[in-house]
Scaffold this motif. Structure first.
Motif, PDB file in Angstrom:
ATOM      1  N   LEU A 115       0.800  -1.215   0.000  1.00  0.00           N
ATOM      2  CA  LEU A 115       0.000   0.000   0.000  1.00  0.00           C
ATOM      3  C   LEU A 115       0.839   1.274   0.000  1.00  0.00           C
ATOM      4  O   LEU A 115       0.284   2.372  -0.011  1.00  0.00           O
ATOM      5  CB  LEU A 115      -0.969   0.003   1.191  1.00  0.00           C
ATOM      6  N   THR A 116       2.167   1.143   0.001  1.00  0.00           N
ATOM      7  CA  THR A 116       3.047   2.312  -0.074  1.00  0.00           C
ATOM      8  C   THR A 116       4.149   2.063  -1.109  1.00  0.00           C
ATOM      9  O   THR A 116       5.326   2.030  -0.771  1.00  0.00           O
ATOM     10  CB  THR A 116       3.671   2.646   1.300  1.00  0.00           C
ATOM     11  N   PRO A 117       3.761   1.872  -2.367  1.00  0.00           N
ATOM     12  CA  PRO A 117       4.780   1.566  -3.384  1.00  0.00           C
ATOM     13  C   PRO A 117       5.684   2.761  -3.652  1.00  0.00           C
ATOM     14  O   PRO A 117       5.269   3.905  -3.489  1.00  0.00           O
ATOM     15  CB  PRO A 117       3.941   1.232  -4.623  1.00  0.00           C
ATOM     16  N   PRO A 118       6.931   2.496  -4.065  1.00  0.00           N
ATOM     17  CA  PRO A 118       7.824   3.597  -4.418  1.00  0.00           C
ATOM     18  C   PRO A 118       7.353   4.248  -5.719  1.00  0.00           C
ATOM     19  O   PRO A 118       6.680   3.615  -6.531  1.00  0.00           O
ATOM     20  CB  PRO A 118       9.176   2.907  -4.616  1.00  0.00           C
ATOM     21  N   VAL A 141      11.677   1.580 -16.707  1.00  0.00           N
ATOM     22  CA  VAL A 141      10.803   1.151 -15.609  1.00  0.00           C
ATOM     23  C   VAL A 141       9.359   1.529 -15.920  1.00  0.00           C
ATOM     24  O   VAL A 141       8.436   0.741 -15.722  1.00  0.00           O
ATOM     25  CB  VAL A 141      11.276   1.749 -14.265  1.00  0.00           C
ATOM     26  N   ASP A 142       9.155   2.733 -16.445  1.00  0.00           N
ATOM     27  CA  ASP A 142       7.811   3.170 -16.803  1.00  0.00           C
ATOM     28  C   ASP A 142       7.208   2.255 -17.872  1.00  0.00           C
ATOM     29  O   ASP A 142       6.038   1.870 -17.791  1.00  0.00           O
ATOM     30  CB  ASP A 142       7.852   4.623 -17.283  1.00  0.00           C
ATOM     31  N   GLN A 143       8.019   1.888 -18.851  1.00  0.00           N
ATOM     32  CA  GLN A 143       7.561   0.980 -19.911  1.00  0.00           C
ATOM     33  C   GLN A 143       7.188  -0.385 -19.316  1.00  0.00           C
ATOM     34  O   GLN A 143       6.166  -0.972 -19.676  1.00  0.00           O
ATOM     35  CB  GLN A 143       8.665   0.826 -20.960  1.00  0.00           C
ATOM     36  N   ALA A 144       8.014  -0.886 -18.402  1.00  0.00           N
ATOM     37  CA  ALA A 144       7.720  -2.178 -17.759  1.00  0.00           C
ATOM     38  C   ALA A 144       6.436  -2.099 -16.941  1.00  0.00           C
ATOM     39  O   ALA A 144       5.622  -3.032 -16.961  1.00  0.00           O
ATOM     40  CB  ALA A 144       8.899  -2.593 -16.874  1.00  0.00           C
ATOM     41  N   ASP A 199      -3.491   7.662  -9.338  1.00  0.00           N
ATOM     42  CA  ASP A 199      -2.832   8.957  -9.255  1.00  0.00           C
ATOM     43  C   ASP A 199      -1.447   8.816  -9.883  1.00  0.00           C
ATOM     44  O   ASP A 199      -1.350   8.477 -11.048  1.00  0.00           O
ATOM     45  CB  ASP A 199      -2.803   9.440  -7.802  1.00  0.00           C
ATOM     46  N   THR A 200      -0.385   9.011  -9.124  1.00  0.00           N
ATOM     47  CA  THR A 200       0.962   8.885  -9.690  1.00  0.00           C
ATOM     48  C   THR A 200       1.671   7.624  -9.228  1.00  0.00           C
ATOM     49  O   THR A 200       2.832   7.415  -9.549  1.00  0.00           O
ATOM     50  CB  THR A 200       1.832  10.106  -9.312  1.00  0.00           C
ATOM     51  N   LYS A 218      -0.638  10.855   1.171  1.00  0.00           N
ATOM     52  CA  LYS A 218      -0.213  10.675  -0.224  1.00  0.00           C
ATOM     53  C   LYS A 218      -0.762   9.366  -0.803  1.00  0.00           C
ATOM     54  O   LYS A 218      -1.100   9.300  -1.982  1.00  0.00           O
ATOM     55  CB  LYS A 218       1.324  10.677  -0.269  1.00  0.00           C
ATOM     56  N   PHE A 219      -0.846   8.332   0.029  1.00  0.00           N
ATOM     57  CA  PHE A 219      -1.358   7.037  -0.423  1.00  0.00           C
ATOM     58  C   PHE A 219      -2.835   6.864  -0.069  1.00  0.00           C
ATOM     59  O   PHE A 219      -3.580   6.222  -0.810  1.00  0.00           O
ATOM     60  CB  PHE A 219      -0.537   5.892   0.187  1.00  0.00           C
TER      61      PHE A 219
END
Length: 136
Positions: A34-37, A53-56, A70-71, A111-112
């Motif tokens: 629940l708190t991914p980087p 990483v974004d593509q993966a 969100d982000t 944030k999460f």
């Protein structure tokens, strides 16, 4: 420089900071997943370019392994566990959750919490009413 304190003995018997005021004790550790980087941190940790990483992550999203809220990117399995846990609250008549109680229950920051609560609304697990949410 200033003198250093001796290292704490094994087993954690050293001095501990006082608990924060108001709540007593520490907040619970965040629930797994629940708190991914963020993408940049993940890329740095993996030693890969952010674009790769974004593509993966986009590929994993097409495979339904991750979901972007969100982000942040969350593992589908972590979101499924969250939905199941929230659904269990239905047993409590009139169960409600607000941002503060959600943050405390799951050990996450605002944030999460906000994107996760909005996700639960979209998934019809909760419905926002004013500043809180009703568990459906």
């Amino acid at each position: 420089g200033p003198p250093r304190a001796p290292p704490a003995p094994p087993g954690g018997g050293g001095p501990r900071p006082p608990p924060p005021r108001g709540g007593g004790g520490r907040p619970p550790p965040p629930r797994a997943g629940l708190t991914p980087p963020d993408t940049a941190s993940l890329a740095s940790n993996l030693g890969l370019p952010t674009g790769a990483v974004d593509q993966a992550l986009r590929l994993l999203a097409r495979q339904r392994a991750v979901v972007r809220l969100d982000t942040q990117w969350f593992a589908t399995s972590a979101l499924a566990r969250l939905k199941d846990e929230m659904a269990e609250l239905k047993a409590v008549p009139g169960a409600r959750v607000d941002v503060a109680s959600f943050k405390e229950r799951y050990g996450v920051s605002r944030k999460f919490a906000i994107p996760l609560l909005e996700y639960l609304d979209r998934e019809r697990v909760t419905r926002r009413v004013g500043d809180s949410r009703i568990v459906l």
